[in-house]
Design a protein around this motif. Structure first.
Motif, PDB file in Angstrom:
ATOM      1  N   VAL A  38      30.486  46.383  25.554  1.00 45.37           N
ATOM      2  CA  VAL A  38      31.874  46.661  25.917  1.00 45.37           C
ATOM      3  C   VAL A  38      31.902  47.537  27.165  1.00 45.37           C
ATOM      4  O   VAL A  38      31.173  48.528  27.262  1.00 45.37           O
ATOM      5  N   PHE A  39      32.759  47.165  28.108  1.00 49.25           N
ATOM      6  CA  PHE A  39      32.933  47.893  29.357  1.00 49.25           C
ATOM      7  C   PHE A  39      34.400  48.263  29.521  1.00 49.25           C
ATOM      8  O   PHE A  39      35.273  47.702  28.865  1.00 49.25           O
ATOM      9  N   LYS A  40      34.670  49.195  30.436  1.00 54.44           N
ATOM     10  CA  LYS A  40      36.042  49.588  30.734  1.00 54.44           C
ATOM     11  C   LYS A  40      36.302  49.348  32.215  1.00 54.44           C
ATOM     12  O   LYS A  40      35.522  49.764  33.073  1.00 54.44           O
ATOM     13  N   PRO A  66      38.453  39.865  28.247  1.00 52.25           N
ATOM     14  CA  PRO A  66      39.198  41.076  27.879  1.00 52.25           C
ATOM     15  C   PRO A  66      39.153  41.292  26.374  1.00 52.25           C
ATOM     16  O   PRO A  66      38.924  40.355  25.604  1.00 52.25           O
ATOM     17  N   HIS A  67      39.396  42.525  25.955  1.00 48.50           N
ATOM     18  CA  HIS A  67      39.356  42.862  24.539  1.00 48.50           C
ATOM     19  C   HIS A  67      40.715  42.773  23.878  1.00 48.50           C
ATOM     20  O   HIS A  67      40.864  43.141  22.733  1.00 48.50           O
ATOM     21  N   ASP A  92      42.810  32.800  31.784  1.00 48.09           N
ATOM     22  CA  ASP A  92      43.423  33.864  30.984  1.00 48.09           C
ATOM     23  C   ASP A  92      42.474  35.027  30.729  1.00 48.09           C
ATOM     24  O   ASP A  92      42.813  35.948  30.009  1.00 48.09           O
ATOM     25  N   SER A  93      41.296  34.976  31.295  1.00 49.29           N
ATOM     26  CA  SER A  93      40.302  36.022  31.042  1.00 49.29           C
ATOM     27  C   SER A  93      40.274  37.087  32.132  1.00 49.29           C
ATOM     28  O   SER A  93      39.221  37.519  32.568  1.00 49.29           O
ATOM     29  N   PHE A  94      41.427  37.503  32.571  1.00 49.13           N
ATOM     30  CA  PHE A  94      41.470  38.603  33.530  1.00 49.13           C
ATOM     31  C   PHE A  94      41.593  39.907  32.763  1.00 49.13           C
ATOM     32  O   PHE A  94      42.046  39.944  31.625  1.00 49.13           O
ATOM     33  N   VAL A  95      41.168  40.983  33.395  1.00 48.49           N
ATOM     34  CA  VAL A  95      41.111  42.287  32.745  1.00 48.49           C
ATOM     35  C   VAL A  95      42.051  43.241  33.467  1.00 48.49           C
ATOM     36  O   VAL A  95      41.926  43.459  34.672  1.00 48.49           O
ATOM     37  N   TYR A  96      42.987  43.783  32.730  1.00 50.21           N
ATOM     38  CA  TYR A  96      43.933  44.755  33.288  1.00 50.21           C
ATOM     39  C   TYR A  96      43.236  46.070  33.643  1.00 50.21           C
ATOM     40  O   TYR A  96      42.183  46.380  33.085  1.00 50.21           O
ATOM     41  N   PRO A  97      43.833  46.859  34.544  1.00 46.69           N
ATOM     42  CA  PRO A  97      43.276  48.188  34.828  1.00 46.69           C
ATOM     43  C   PRO A  97      43.240  49.040  33.562  1.00 46.69           C
ATOM     44  O   PRO A  97      44.120  48.935  32.707  1.00 46.69           O
TER      45      PRO A  97
END
Length: 157
Positions: A38-40, A66-67, A92-97
């Motif tokens: 898991v990353f942030k 994304p999680h 749909d696999s983009f990651v929000y800030p």
């Protein structure tokens, strides 16, 4: 003669039991767990993240997910976004800030202590073609290395 009959009956019984045990054991599922790294996303951008074991954006063969629920992303238009032509790319696999994302931990350091991540902002992915993103270097490369204790940086910057 009676001892031969008992032996033959036992053999038949043993054969039937063996067939039943083999049949039942083939129906029992083998439990396989998948561990995630898991990353942030510590950037200020909504990003698509591709992973590779090579320092080349064309070698991306996995996408970081994304999680959060993919259905929550339905408000953002990703029409026309096409990245990483050699992988199963999900728009749909983009990651929000400031959001968590993950990748299969077994993939992360498969036969190496280094993994390369390529980040493309949502705006660039919507505004430019894949060839323009590559030739104009409209991506950020982030290298993750595992140290001797197996630790790694989990904050995408």
């Amino acid at each position: 003669m009676k001892t031969k009959m008992i032996g033959k009956k036992n053999r038949n019984l043993l054969g039937c039991i063996s067939i039943v045990i083999c049949s039942l054991s083939s129906c029992i599922p083998i439990i396989h767990t998948k561990s995630l790294a898991v990353f942030k996303n510590c950037t200020h951008d909504t990003v698509f993240i591709g992973a590779s074991h090579y320092d080349n954006i064309d070698s991306v063969d996995r996408q970081v997910n994304p999680h959060y629920n993919f259905q929550a992303n339905s408000g953002i238009d990703t029409t026309g976004v096409s990245l990483w032509k050699h992988t199963d790319f999900s728009r749909d696999s983009f990651v929000y800030p400031d959001s968590a994302c993950s990748i299969d931990a077994n993939y992360l350091f498969h036969n190496t202590d280094t993994c390369y991540f390529f980040l493309i902002t949502l705006n660039d992915a919507k505004s430019y073609s894949w060839d323009e993103i590559r030739t104009k270097n409209l991506f950020h490369r982030w290298v993750v290395m595992r140290d001797k204790e197996g630790r790694l940086d989990r904050n995408i910057r």
